[in-house]
Design a protein around this motif. Structure first.
Motif, PDB file in Angstrom:
ATOM      1  N   TYR A 143       4.338  -0.097  -3.347  1.00  0.00           N
ATOM      2  CA  TYR A 143       4.787   0.405  -4.650  1.00  0.00           C
ATOM      3  C   TYR A 143       5.415  -0.714  -5.480  1.00  0.00           C
ATOM      4  CZ  TYR A 143       9.682   0.059  -3.342  1.00  0.00           C
ATOM      5  OH  TYR A 143      10.896  -0.445  -2.987  1.00  0.00           O
ATOM      6  N   LYS A 144       6.128  -1.630  -4.833  1.00  0.00           N
ATOM      7  CA  LYS A 144       6.858  -2.662  -5.575  1.00  0.00           C
ATOM      8  C   LYS A 144       5.915  -3.667  -6.241  1.00  0.00           C
ATOM      9  CE  LYS A 144      10.588  -6.008  -5.165  1.00  0.00           C
ATOM     10  NZ  LYS A 144      11.519  -6.675  -4.260  1.00  0.00           N
ATOM     11  N   PRO A 145       4.996  -4.305  -5.516  1.00  0.00           N
ATOM     12  CA  PRO A 145       4.086  -5.216  -6.221  1.00  0.00           C
ATOM     13  C   PRO A 145       3.193  -4.475  -7.222  1.00  0.00           C
ATOM     14  CG  PRO A 145       3.552  -5.125  -3.870  1.00  0.00           C
ATOM     15  CD  PRO A 145       4.811  -4.355  -4.066  1.00  0.00           C
ATOM     16  N   GLY A 146       2.890  -3.206  -6.936  1.00  0.00           N
ATOM     17  CA  GLY A 146       2.088  -2.417  -7.870  1.00  0.00           C
ATOM     18  C   GLY A 146       2.772  -2.240  -9.212  1.00  0.00           C
ATOM     19  N   LYS A 147       4.095  -2.086  -9.189  1.00  0.00           N
ATOM     20  CA  LYS A 147       4.854  -1.944 -10.440  1.00  0.00           C
ATOM     21  C   LYS A 147       4.657  -3.141 -11.353  1.00  0.00           C
ATOM     22  CE  LYS A 147       9.056   0.620  -9.384  1.00  0.00           C
ATOM     23  NZ  LYS A 147      10.507   0.468  -9.269  1.00  0.00           N
ATOM     24  N   ALA A 148       4.691  -4.334 -10.769  1.00  0.00           N
ATOM     25  CA  ALA A 148       4.554  -5.550 -11.578  1.00  0.00           C
ATOM     26  C   ALA A 148       3.198  -5.601 -12.269  1.00  0.00           C
ATOM     27  CB  ALA A 148       4.759  -6.787 -10.695  1.00  0.00           C
TER      28      ALA A 148
ATOM     29  N   MET B  95      -9.108   3.679 -11.322  1.00  0.00           N
ATOM     30  CA  MET B  95      -8.321   4.657 -10.566  1.00  0.00           C
ATOM     31  C   MET B  95      -7.195   3.927  -9.840  1.00  0.00           C
ATOM     32  SD  MET B  95      -7.880   7.827  -9.859  1.00  0.00           S
ATOM     33  CE  MET B  95      -9.336   8.447 -10.672  1.00  0.00           C
ATOM     34  N   ILE B  96      -6.086   4.621  -9.696  1.00  0.00           N
ATOM     35  CA  ILE B  96      -4.934   4.088  -8.969  1.00  0.00           C
ATOM     36  C   ILE B  96      -4.637   5.056  -7.832  1.00  0.00           C
ATOM     37  CG2 ILE B  96      -2.498   3.443  -9.087  1.00  0.00           C
ATOM     38  CD1 ILE B  96      -3.114   3.039 -12.209  1.00  0.00           C
ATOM     39  N   TYR B  97      -4.732   4.543  -6.632  1.00  0.00           N
ATOM     40  CA  TYR B  97      -4.438   5.335  -5.445  1.00  0.00           C
ATOM     41  C   TYR B  97      -2.990   5.097  -5.042  1.00  0.00           C
ATOM     42  CZ  TYR B  97      -9.254   6.709  -4.462  1.00  0.00           C
ATOM     43  OH  TYR B  97     -10.495   7.283  -4.521  1.00  0.00           O
ATOM     44  N   LEU B  98      -2.215   6.156  -5.014  1.00  0.00           N
ATOM     45  CA  LEU B  98      -0.843   6.118  -4.501  1.00  0.00           C
ATOM     46  C   LEU B  98      -0.920   6.739  -3.114  1.00  0.00           C
ATOM     47  CD1 LEU B  98       1.051   7.452  -7.663  1.00  0.00           C
ATOM     48  CD2 LEU B  98       0.561   5.072  -7.029  1.00  0.00           C
ATOM     49  N   VAL B  99      -0.727   5.915  -2.098  1.00  0.00           N
ATOM     50  CA  VAL B  99      -0.952   6.350  -0.723  1.00  0.00           C
ATOM     51  C   VAL B  99       0.366   6.292   0.038  1.00  0.00           C
ATOM     52  CG1 VAL B  99      -2.365   6.033   1.351  1.00  0.00           C
ATOM     53  CG2 VAL B  99      -3.313   5.482  -0.920  1.00  0.00           C
ATOM     54  N   ASP B 100       1.004   7.437   0.144  1.00  0.00           N
ATOM     55  CA  ASP B 100       2.289   7.599   0.833  1.00  0.00           C
ATOM     56  C   ASP B 100       3.295   6.519   0.420  1.00  0.00           C
ATOM     57  OD1 ASP B 100       3.364   9.658   2.279  1.00  0.00           O
ATOM     58  OD2 ASP B 100       3.030   8.733   4.233  1.00  0.00           O
ATOM     59  N   ILE B 101       3.364   6.290  -0.897  1.00  0.00           N
ATOM     60  CA  ILE B 101       4.276   5.260  -1.400  1.00  0.00           C
ATOM     61  C   ILE B 101       5.727   5.698  -1.250  1.00  0.00           C
ATOM     62  CG2 ILE B 101       2.635   4.207  -2.981  1.00  0.00           C
ATOM     63  CD1 ILE B 101       4.093   5.719  -5.269  1.00  0.00           C
ATOM     64  N   TRP B 102       6.569   4.719  -1.042  1.00  0.00           N
ATOM     65  CA  TRP B 102       8.004   4.921  -0.875  1.00  0.00           C
ATOM     66  C   TRP B 102       8.629   4.851  -2.262  1.00  0.00           C
ATOM     67  CZ3 TRP B 102      12.499   1.827  -1.384  1.00  0.00           C
ATOM     68  CH2 TRP B 102      13.615   2.318  -0.717  1.00  0.00           C
ATOM     69  N   MET B 103       9.421   5.874  -2.632  1.00  0.00           N
ATOM     70  CA  MET B 103       9.992   5.897  -3.983  1.00  0.00           C
ATOM     71  C   MET B 103      11.510   5.991  -4.011  1.00  0.00           C
ATOM     72  SD  MET B 103       7.157   8.210  -5.965  1.00  0.00           S
ATOM     73  CE  MET B 103       6.889   9.415  -4.689  1.00  0.00           C
ATOM     74  N   LYS B 104      12.135   6.422  -2.960  1.00  0.00           N
ATOM     75  CA  LYS B 104      13.578   6.623  -2.867  1.00  0.00           C
ATOM     76  C   LYS B 104      14.143   7.193  -4.164  1.00  0.00           C
ATOM     77  CE  LYS B 104      17.655   5.016  -0.662  1.00  0.00           C
ATOM     78  NZ  LYS B 104      18.403   3.999  -0.036  1.00  0.00           N
TER      79      LYS B 104
ATOM     80  N   VAL C 242      -5.337  -4.219  -3.028  1.00  0.00           N
ATOM     81  CA  VAL C 242      -4.548  -3.453  -2.066  1.00  0.00           C
ATOM     82  C   VAL C 242      -3.187  -4.107  -1.855  1.00  0.00           C
ATOM     83  CG1 VAL C 242      -4.451  -2.554   0.296  1.00  0.00           C
ATOM     84  CG2 VAL C 242      -6.668  -2.798  -0.859  1.00  0.00           C
ATOM     85  N   PHE C 243      -2.140  -3.342  -2.118  1.00  0.00           N
ATOM     86  CA  PHE C 243      -0.781  -3.755  -1.771  1.00  0.00           C
ATOM     87  C   PHE C 243      -0.290  -2.760  -0.730  1.00  0.00           C
ATOM     88  CE2 PHE C 243      -1.104  -5.424  -6.158  1.00  0.00           C
ATOM     89  CZ  PHE C 243      -0.831  -6.756  -5.892  1.00  0.00           C
ATOM     90  N   GLY C 244       0.117  -3.272   0.429  1.00  0.00           N
ATOM     91  CA  GLY C 244       0.466  -2.395   1.539  1.00  0.00           C
ATOM     92  C   GLY C 244       1.919  -2.420   1.930  1.00  0.00           C
ATOM     93  N   GLY C 245       2.174  -1.848   3.077  1.00  0.00           N
ATOM     94  CA  GLY C 245       3.532  -1.582   3.529  1.00  0.00           C
ATOM     95  C   GLY C 245       4.107  -2.574   4.506  1.00  0.00           C
ATOM     96  N   VAL C 246       5.080  -2.089   5.230  1.00  0.00           N
ATOM     97  CA  VAL C 246       5.854  -2.900   6.168  1.00  0.00           C
ATOM     98  C   VAL C 246       5.034  -3.219   7.414  1.00  0.00           C
ATOM     99  CG1 VAL C 246       8.042  -1.943   5.358  1.00  0.00           C
ATOM    100  CG2 VAL C 246       6.863  -0.871   7.284  1.00  0.00           C
ATOM    101  N   ASP C 247       5.557  -4.136   8.228  1.00  0.00           N
ATOM    102  CA  ASP C 247       4.916  -4.470   9.489  1.00  0.00           C
ATOM    103  C   ASP C 247       4.853  -3.232  10.380  1.00  0.00           C
ATOM    104  OD1 ASP C 247       5.073  -7.006   8.429  1.00  0.00           O
ATOM    105  OD2 ASP C 247       6.295  -7.849  10.047  1.00  0.00           O
ATOM    106  N   VAL C 248       3.747  -3.106  11.095  1.00  0.00           N
ATOM    107  CA  VAL C 248       3.571  -2.004  12.043  1.00  0.00           C
ATOM    108  C   VAL C 248       3.012  -2.590  13.331  1.00  0.00           C
ATOM    109  CG1 VAL C 248       2.345   0.151  12.545  1.00  0.00           C
ATOM    110  CG2 VAL C 248       3.148  -0.309  10.221  1.00  0.00           C
ATOM    111  N   GLY C 249       3.705  -2.354  14.426  1.00  0.00           N
ATOM    112  CA  GLY C 249       3.239  -2.848  15.716  1.00  0.00           C
ATOM    113  C   GLY C 249       3.101  -4.354  15.759  1.00  0.00           C
ATOM    114  N   GLY C 250       3.973  -5.053  15.041  1.00  0.00           N
ATOM    115  CA  GLY C 250       3.934  -6.510  15.018  1.00  0.00           C
ATOM    116  C   GLY C 250       2.867  -7.094  14.100  1.00  0.00           C
ATOM    117  N   ARG C 251       2.175  -6.262  13.337  1.00  0.00           N
ATOM    118  CA  ARG C 251       1.141  -6.735  12.410  1.00  0.00           C
ATOM    119  C   ARG C 251       1.587  -6.488  10.976  1.00  0.00           C
ATOM    120  NH1 ARG C 251      -4.169  -3.877  13.391  1.00  0.00           N
ATOM    121  NH2 ARG C 251      -5.101  -5.649  12.335  1.00  0.00           N
TER     122      ARG C 251
END
Length: 186
Positions: free
Chosen positions: A94-99, A111-120, A26-35
């Motif tokens: 998305y970024k560590p997943g690319k590597a 299987m690869i789960y793309l879960v609301d990944i940021w792509m800009k 699991v590679f996740g996102g930014v901090d949310v609510g200080g976590r």
């Protein structure tokens, strides 16, 4: 459940009692609510920790390849051989997943789960999905991809589920849908 193992600054690995259990990385996102994502992503995966080996990266800035290799080496040391692997990428994951995907390819994972990944402005994920659409599942909101073209392209190519809404709560809820899918199908 085994005791969580801290892998340097990469994140935490929890092993199941069955050495052949599947691995979810699991590679996740930014901090949310200080976590950090390394903490709150466990909220979604706690129910899976006895059935799967689960690695949750500390944050979206970890080096994906180094993190993944640390997991593989630790599992080898523990004489753990997962029967198959699932790569789970949420938001900024998305970024560590690319590597990982650039080095090992799509076929490394069941299987690869793309879960609301940021792509800009990036075309990486639409392009890699084109190579093997059946290897991906996509759970998303309308806003988080920050790239409507990429979002829509992936949504049409792979098994996907749109989660309505445009708030941070909606963004996070894509994890509930994706983990429910994991439980139901693997």
């Amino acid at each position: 459940m085994a005791t969580p193992i801290q892998l340097a600054t990469y994140g935490t690995l929890t092993t199941a009692s069955d050495p052949k259990a599947s691995l979810i990385t699991v590679f996740g996102g930014v901090d949310v609510g200080g976590r950090t994502s390394g903490k709150y992503m466990y909220d979604y995966f706690n129910a899976l920790l006895t059935k799967y080996h689960v690695f949750v990266a500390a944050n979206p800035s970890v080096h994906g390849l180094h993190s993944y290799n640390a997991v593989v080496h630790k599992l080898t040391d523990l004489k753990v051989s997962p029967t198959y692997q699932i790569l789970y990428l949420f938001s900024g994951g998305y970024k560590p997943g690319k590597a990982v995907l650039n080095t090992y390819g799509v076929r490394q994972c069941e299987m690869i789960y793309l879960v609301d990944i940021w792509m800009k402005n990036d075309s990486y994920y639409p392009n890699i999905v084109d190579t093997s659409p059946s290897s991906f599942k996509y759970f998303y909101t309308e806003f988080a991809a920050n790239n409507a073209g990429a979002r829509d392209h992936i949504g049409k190519k792979v098994s996907s589920k749109l989660i309505a809404g445009s708030s941070m709560a909606d963004h996070l809820s894509t994890n509930k849908a994706a983990v429910a899918d994991l439980i139901a199908n693997y």
